[in-house]
Design a protein around this motif. Structure first.
Motif, mmCIF file in Angstrom:
data_model
loop_
_atom_site.group_PDB
_atom_site.id
_atom_site.type_symbol
_atom_site.label_atom_id
_atom_site.label_comp_id
_atom_site.label_asym_id
_atom_site.label_seq_id
_atom_site.Cartn_x
_atom_site.Cartn_y
_atom_site.Cartn_z
ATOM 1 N N THR A 48 0.818 -1.219 0.000
ATOM 2 C CA THR A 48 0.000 0.000 0.000
ATOM 3 C C THR A 48 0.851 1.268 0.000
ATOM 4 O OG1 THR A 48 -0.182 -0.151 2.426
ATOM 5 C CG2 THR A 48 -1.955 -1.124 1.117
ATOM 6 N N GLU A 49 1.934 1.259 0.768
ATOM 7 C CA GLU A 49 2.756 2.469 0.891
ATOM 8 C C GLU A 49 3.802 2.597 -0.210
ATOM 9 O OE1 GLU A 49 2.226 4.825 3.121
ATOM 10 O OE2 GLU A 49 0.584 3.716 4.058
ATOM 11 N N ILE A 50 4.321 1.469 -0.700
ATOM 12 C CA ILE A 50 5.418 1.504 -1.680
ATOM 13 C C ILE A 50 4.916 1.225 -3.094
ATOM 14 C CG2 ILE A 50 7.676 0.581 -2.300
ATOM 15 C CD1 ILE A 50 7.612 2.105 0.355
ATOM 16 N N ALA A 51 4.197 0.109 -3.273
ATOM 17 C CA ALA A 51 3.745 -0.267 -4.613
ATOM 18 C C ALA A 51 2.577 0.594 -5.079
ATOM 19 C CB ALA A 51 3.368 -1.749 -4.653
ATOM 20 N N GLY A 52 1.806 1.140 -4.136
ATOM 21 C CA GLY A 52 0.708 2.012 -4.504
ATOM 22 C C GLY A 52 -0.639 1.325 -4.636
ATOM 23 N N TYR A 53 -0.758 0.100 -4.126
ATOM 24 C CA TYR A 53 -2.040 -0.604 -4.162
ATOM 25 C C TYR A 53 -2.971 -0.059 -3.079
ATOM 26 C CZ TYR A 53 -0.396 -4.280 -7.344
ATOM 27 O OH TYR A 53 0.062 -4.979 -8.437
ATOM 28 N N SER A 54 -4.258 -0.196 -3.295
ATOM 29 C CA SER A 54 -5.235 0.142 -2.255
ATOM 30 C C SER A 54 -5.269 -0.977 -1.220
ATOM 31 C CB SER A 54 -6.622 0.319 -2.864
ATOM 32 O OG SER A 54 -7.078 -0.915 -3.409
ATOM 33 N N ALA A 55 -5.791 -0.683 -0.050
ATOM 34 C CA ALA A 55 -5.864 -1.698 1.007
ATOM 35 C C ALA A 55 -6.707 -2.887 0.582
ATOM 36 C CB ALA A 55 -6.435 -1.077 2.279
ATOM 37 N N SER A 56 -7.759 -2.634 -0.212
ATOM 38 C CA SER A 56 -8.622 -3.728 -0.659
ATOM 39 C C SER A 56 -7.915 -4.672 -1.623
ATOM 40 C CB SER A 56 -9.882 -3.159 -1.319
ATOM 41 O OG SER A 56 -9.546 -2.365 -2.440
ATOM 42 N N SER A 57 -6.856 -4.205 -2.279
ATOM 43 C CA SER A 57 -6.122 -5.038 -3.238
ATOM 44 C C SER A 57 -5.268 -6.103 -2.562
ATOM 45 C CB SER A 57 -5.221 -4.160 -4.121
ATOM 46 O OG SER A 57 -5.973 -3.248 -4.881
ATOM 47 N N VAL A 58 -5.021 -5.927 -1.255
ATOM 48 C CA VAL A 58 -4.184 -6.893 -0.543
ATOM 49 C C VAL A 58 -4.818 -8.283 -0.593
ATOM 50 C CG1 VAL A 58 -3.221 -7.508 1.713
ATOM 51 C CG2 VAL A 58 -3.203 -5.129 0.948
ATOM 52 N N THR A 59 -6.149 -8.350 -0.637
ATOM 53 C CA THR A 59 -6.832 -9.643 -0.678
ATOM 54 C C THR A 59 -6.399 -10.462 -1.881
ATOM 55 O OG1 THR A 59 -8.765 -8.761 0.473
ATOM 56 C CG2 THR A 59 -9.074 -10.789 -0.782
ATOM 57 N N TRP A 60 -6.491 -9.889 -3.091
ATOM 58 C CA TRP A 60 -6.127 -10.688 -4.270
ATOM 59 C C TRP A 60 -4.619 -10.830 -4.416
ATOM 60 C CZ3 TRP A 60 -3.173 -8.776 -8.191
ATOM 61 C CH2 TRP A 60 -3.132 -7.386 -8.396
ATOM 62 N N LEU A 61 -3.846 -9.926 -3.837
ATOM 63 C CA LEU A 61 -2.392 -10.115 -3.825
ATOM 64 C C LEU A 61 -2.020 -11.338 -2.987
ATOM 65 C CD1 LEU A 61 -1.216 -6.408 -3.448
ATOM 66 C CD2 LEU A 61 -0.801 -7.908 -5.412
ATOM 67 N N LEU A 62 -2.727 -11.543 -1.883
ATOM 68 C CA LEU A 62 -2.490 -12.731 -1.068
ATOM 69 C C LEU A 62 -2.946 -14.000 -1.792
ATOM 70 C CD1 LEU A 62 -3.503 -11.417 2.476
ATOM 71 C CD2 LEU A 62 -1.202 -11.978 1.655
ATOM 72 N N VAL A 63 -3.964 -13.873 -2.648
ATOM 73 C CA VAL A 63 -4.374 -15.006 -3.475
ATOM 74 C C VAL A 63 -3.227 -15.395 -4.413
ATOM 75 C CG1 VAL A 63 -5.919 -15.776 -5.305
ATOM 76 C CG2 VAL A 63 -6.833 -14.516 -3.363
ATOM 77 N N LEU A 64 -2.592 -14.397 -5.027
ATOM 78 C CA LEU A 64 -1.455 -14.667 -5.912
ATOM 79 C C LEU A 64 -0.328 -15.363 -5.150
ATOM 80 C CD1 LEU A 64 -1.167 -11.392 -8.050
ATOM 81 C CD2 LEU A 64 -2.090 -13.618 -8.742
ATOM 82 N N PHE A 65 -0.038 -14.851 -3.966
ATOM 83 C CA PHE A 65 0.995 -15.481 -3.141
ATOM 84 C C PHE A 65 0.622 -16.918 -2.805
ATOM 85 C CE2 PHE A 65 2.583 -16.392 1.215
ATOM 86 C CZ PHE A 65 3.941 -16.435 0.917
ATOM 87 N N GLY A 66 -0.648 -17.137 -2.464
ATOM 88 C CA GLY A 66 -1.113 -18.487 -2.145
ATOM 89 C C GLY A 66 -1.028 -19.422 -3.331
ATOM 90 N N LEU A 67 -1.355 -18.946 -4.528
ATOM 91 C CA LEU A 67 -1.243 -19.770 -5.726
ATOM 92 C C LEU A 67 0.212 -20.145 -5.986
ATOM 93 C CD1 LEU A 67 -3.771 -17.951 -8.087
ATOM 94 C CD2 LEU A 67 -4.030 -20.238 -7.080
ATOM 95 N N GLY A 68 1.102 -19.197 -5.746
ATOM 96 C CA GLY A 68 2.525 -19.507 -5.872
ATOM 97 C C GLY A 68 2.942 -20.588 -4.896
ATOM 98 N N MET A 69 2.433 -20.517 -3.668
ATOM 99 C CA MET A 69 2.741 -21.529 -2.653
ATOM 100 C C MET A 69 2.278 -22.911 -3.092
ATOM 101 S SD MET A 69 1.676 -19.357 0.745
ATOM 102 C CE MET A 69 1.710 -20.774 1.813
ATOM 103 N N VAL A 70 1.038 -22.982 -3.605
ATOM 104 C CA VAL A 70 0.499 -24.275 -4.046
ATOM 105 C C VAL A 70 1.351 -24.843 -5.169
ATOM 106 C CG1 VAL A 70 -1.472 -25.434 -5.104
ATOM 107 C CG2 VAL A 70 -1.837 -23.735 -3.313
#
Length: 403
Positions: free
Chosen positions: A227-249
């Motif tokens: 949010t502070e560096i990349a410039g995403y909104s707080a609501s975008s963190v949800t789908w960013l965590l989905v991307l991270f989770g898909l990478g984990m799987v």
């Protein structure tokens, strides 16, 4: 596969959700309790340290009761911890709730693995264990983003109440579906602990601490970074965590595929690449697209190390695999605690929200050094074994002459 595995997977899903969901809720929790982000990071560190201590303690205590009963007790402890976190009036009480919930983590996976393997024929044991752990990986794709969304819309306390409800479902599932298994007989604590005199076991666990610690150094502070560096909104963190989770799987699947074939080369590649990607994250975090791609890579490379590291510990600790497995789960969380603390230090020092990525790169590189050292020692031990074996046949001609 028996339905009992579904109950274990639900428990794993709840545990995985409560462990990782705090990352997406960290700013909200910090704001409510009026503490700094680095201070709120102790909710990650405290949970991780609770897993480290609880894994061996609860596993050893579990030898006194049946495995089914112990799994039920662990899920009950998990529910209590999350309810305490949800209702906490002050930060210290929430931290205590996180620690209470964490005590169930390592032992649940250690004992649950043994139970899962005992539910199926020998040729299906690995698949049964993998099915239970599927709950943990799915938590990062579904549970964590959903929990973050719930926290951002209905409040973070609601998230922890929902997680507690998941724990109740897991508890009822274990009670209803998991068959009774006899408690372990003849277990001696001294015999169980002797496995940790094996240098290779300790090296594998140290690789676990440093390697996965590299992932958590970046992920613990992912919300303020995005949010502070990349410039995403707080609501975008949800789908960013989905991307991270898909990478984990994806990384977990790749690691599982190659861990039985060439585990050490897999560790070299995954740890080396993880160190590089984490180092680059200090730069890519300033661009939305590059930051999202980097998150996927960190999840994939980080979890590609999990199957070979877990397998290496089990291979080297055949005398006490349940305890070693649980302690290695604790080692993952020790890495989480170490990296979250170090990441908080560099942020508090004024180095910015991308500074933890550099810490993560250094930790992953250190794990790579230990992997190389472990292989060198193993080759030396194997070489000594060959020399001993080669010296044996020399008396053979004499023996033959006697005949």
């Amino acid at each position: 596969m028996p339905l009992a595995l579904l109950a274990l997977a639900i428990g794993a899903f709840g545990i995985g959700t409560t462990e990782f969901v705090i990352m997406g809720l960290l700013p909200a929790v910090a704001g409510d309790f009026q503490v700094s982000i680095p201070t709120a990071g102790f909710l990650v560190t405290g949970y991780a340290l609770g897993v480290v201590l609880g894994a061996p303690l609860m596993t050893l205590l579990g030898t006194r009761v049946t495995r089914k009963r112990m799994l039920m007790l662990l899920m009950g402890l998990f529910v209590v911890g999350n309810v305490v976190s949800a209702l906490a009036p002050v930060f210290g009480v929430m931290l205590a709730g996180r620690v209470i919930a964490s005590l169930a983590h390592g032992a649940f996976f250690g004992i649950g693995s043994v139970v899962a393997a005992g539910l199926v024929p020998p040729r299906k044991k690995a698949g049964a264990i993998a099915m239970m752990f599927t709950g943990l990986t799915v938590a990062n794709v579904v549970g964590v983003p959903l929990g973050t969304f719930i926290g951002q819309t209905a409040g973070w306390r609601t998230t922890f109440l929902v997680v507690a409800a998941l724990g109740v479902v897991g508890l009822l599932g274990v009670a209803k579906l998991v068959p009774e298994q006899p408690k372990a007989e003849g277990v001696r604590i001294r015999h169980e602990l002797a496995v940790f005199r094996n240098v290779q076991v300790l090296l594998a666990m140290a690789m676990t601490v440093l390697g996965f610690g590299g992932v958590f150094a970046a992920i613990t502070y992912i919300t303020p970074m995005m949010t502070e560096i990349a410039g995403y909104s707080a609501s975008s963190v949800t789908w960013l965590l989905v991307l991270f989770g898909l990478g984990m799987v994806g990384g977990n699947l790749i690691g599982g595929k190659f861990a039985d074939r060439r585990p050490m080369p897999l560790l070299y590649v995954s740890l080396g690449a993880l160190a590089v990607v984490l180092g680059l994250f200090t730069v890519t975090a300033h661009d939305k697209t590059a930051a999202a791609v980097t998150l996927v890579l960190i999840g994939a490379l980080g979890f590609a190390t999990v199957p070979p590291l877990q397998k290496r510990v089990l291979d080297q600790a055949v005398a006490a695999p349940t305890l070693a497995s649980a302690v290695n789960i604790g080692a993952f969380n020790l890495g989480n605690a170490l990296s979250a603390w170090l990441g908080g230090l560099v942020i508090a020092a004024g180095l910015g929200y991308t500074a933890p990525n550099g810490v993560g790169a250094a930790l992953a590189a250190s794990a790579l050094v230990l992997a190389v050292l472990s292989s060198i020692l193993e080759r030396r031990e194997t070489g000594r074994g060959r020399i001993v074996a080669g010296s044996g046949p020399e008396p053979a001609p004499v023996a033959a002459a006697r005949h």
